[in-house]
Write an enzyme that holds these catalytic residues in place. Structure first.
Site, PDB file in Angstrom:
ATOM      1  CB  SER A 165      -0.947   0.006   1.199  1.00 30.96           C
ATOM      2  OG  SER A 165      -0.218  -0.140   2.413  1.00 30.96           O
ATOM      3  CG  ASP A 411      -2.637   5.300   8.208  1.00 25.57           C
ATOM      4  OD1 ASP A 411      -1.472   4.925   8.442  1.00 25.57           O
ATOM      5  OD2 ASP A 411      -3.179   5.157   7.092  1.00 25.57           O
ATOM      6  CG  HIS A 414      -0.959   3.969   4.544  1.00 23.39           C
ATOM      7  ND1 HIS A 414      -1.621   3.287   5.554  1.00 23.39           N
ATOM      8  CD2 HIS A 414      -0.593   3.036   3.638  1.00 23.39           C
ATOM      9  CE1 HIS A 414      -1.652   2.000   5.269  1.00 23.39           C
ATOM     10  NE2 HIS A 414      -1.040   1.811   4.106  1.00 23.39           N
TER      11      HIS A 414
END
Length: 436
Positions: A165, A411, A414
């Site tokens: 990702s 998060d 990312h």
């Protein structure tokens, strides 16, 4: 004096007459005679210097004009970089500089194919300074990203990102970087399982992402349903994925995040065969086994005269604020500034994993196959504030407990866009064009 022939006599008479005429010149005439060549010498030198200056100016203007009109990047090496011997600069050594004039390189709301996982402004983030930091190498400048130049380079070609990702985030960044240079009717996005294709129709160019978080086959290969409690890899099986990469002209790999555990279960056999052999293998040995399979495939299948190969290093996480002097049990949540301490290094980016990559790439280079490392690790270490934190689409409903403690669902892996991955792509751009 004895004259040997008539010709010599004639020459002597002519020299004598010249001397006589010279002695009879008036002093003013003599001065004028001396001034003429001196004056003309000054004029000639001055004209020569002016001509050189005009030529240089013309070359500069022409270079700028051609750059703007042909879409080719400008060589941005500085004299300091030239002193290195080969004239190349270490693009990965530098500092972050706040620049709200040149950055961001695009606007989140204007990127047609922005991901909801990375659209931090859309999901409520008010502090947008994370968009304005520019990476400044110590002894040169990064070439300015030119979408038209890249698309021209990709004409009739495929640029493919392969990995997890984080590599997908870099792919979304690259799509956003070129998006505004393409009219709406001349671009489209297509998804087919693990393969995502952005197409620039006018250029017959594609920018693609293939989901393969461990590069080799695993039980995490489904692009949507890959969160499995017991992760298993087939370290000797890669063809299922690699057949999608075979014809790519530029390949950008990454694989690290999904290996971050003490050991991984390895399968010798097929997922469809109940008689397969399973064994738990420690890190980083299992990582090395998988990368060896990947390297063997490259060695056999890659066209050395056609394909450019890149491997993106570890993308740091910021899960523990203690690493930069923050509070215990806190993370990237509420961080608004980069870490300014030079050389800061987090605990999650251990060198043993990258040593494995370095060794594998070294072996490939010895076999005349060059895979260029895009070393984003240290420069990304500083960007604790660049993560989505709580500002992204939440795929699962949040509990009351989570809502009362935002750090618990932040998060910190990312990256918001525009942001850090744009700089990764600026580095990749420099290497694609060999502008460093």
């Amino acid at each position: 004096m004895i004259v040997t022939n008539q010709s010599e006599a004639s020459n002597m008479i002519m020299k004598h007459n010249v001397k006589r005429r010279t002695r009879k010149l008036p002093s003013m005439a003599k001065k004028q005679q001396q001034m003429v060549p001196r004056t003309w010498g000054i004029i000639i030198r001055s004209s020569f210097h002016s001509l050189i200056a005009l030529l240089i100016a013309g070359l500069i203007v022409s270079a700028v004009y051609l750059t703007q009109n042909s879409g080719q990047p400008v060589d941005v090496r500085t004299p300091e970089a030239e002193k290195s011997g080969n004239g190349r600069c270490n693009l990965f050594s530098g500092k972050w500089v706040f620049d709200n004039t040149s950055y961001p390189l695009y606007k989140e709301k204007e990127c047609t194919f922005m991901s909801n996982q990375l659209a931090c402004e859309k999901f409520g983030r008010k502090d947008l300074k994370y968009q304005n930091w520019r990476w400044q190498p110590h002894h040169c400048d990064l070439p300015r990203f030119n979408a038209t130049a890249l698309l021209e380079r990709l004409r009739n070609k495929r640029l493919m990102f392969v990995g997890d990702s984080l590599n997908r985030g870099q792919w979304v960044s690259m799509v956003c970087l070129v998006d505004s240079a393409i009219p709406p009717k001349l671009k489209y996005m297509h998804t087919n399982g693990s393969l995502n294709i952005f197409k620039a129709i006018e250029y017959n160019a594609s920018i693609e992402f293939y989901w393969a978080p461990l590069l080799v086959e695993s039980n995490s290969d489904d692009p949507l349903n890959h969160r499995v409690p017991d992760r298993i890899v087939r370290v000797q099986a890669i063809e299922k994925h690699a057949r999608h990469w075979t014809d790519a002209d530029i390949l950008v790999f990454n694989s690290y995040l999904w290996w971050r555990r003490s050991y991984l279960k390895v399968l010798w056999g097929s997922f469809d065969n109940p008689n397969g052999i399973y064994k738990e293998v420690e890190m980083p040995r299992v990582y090395e086994m998988a990368l060896k399979t990947w390297a063997d495939w490259l060695e056999v299948h890659v066209n050395r005269t056609k394909t450019q190969l890149f491997f993106v290093s570890i993308s740091p996480t910021h899960q523990s604020a203690e690493e930069w002097g923050g509070d215990t049990n806190q993370n990237c949540y509420n961080e608004t500034e980069p870490i300014m301490k030079d050389g800061h290094h987090g605990r999650d980016t251990g060198p043993e994993m990258m040593n494995v990559v370095d060794n594998i790439l070294g072996e490939l280079k010895a076999k005349d196959l060059n895979v260029q490392m895009i070393n984003i690790t240290q420069l990304t270490e500083y960007r604790r504030e660049g993560h989505p934190s709580i500002y992204r689409m939440q795929w699962d409903a949040l509990s009351e407990e989570q809502l009362s403690n935002p750090s618990s669902y932040s998060d910190c892996i990312h990256w918001c866009l525009p942001g850090v991955p744009d700089v990764w792509n600026e580095l990749l751009y420099a290497y694609i064009f060999n502008q460093y």
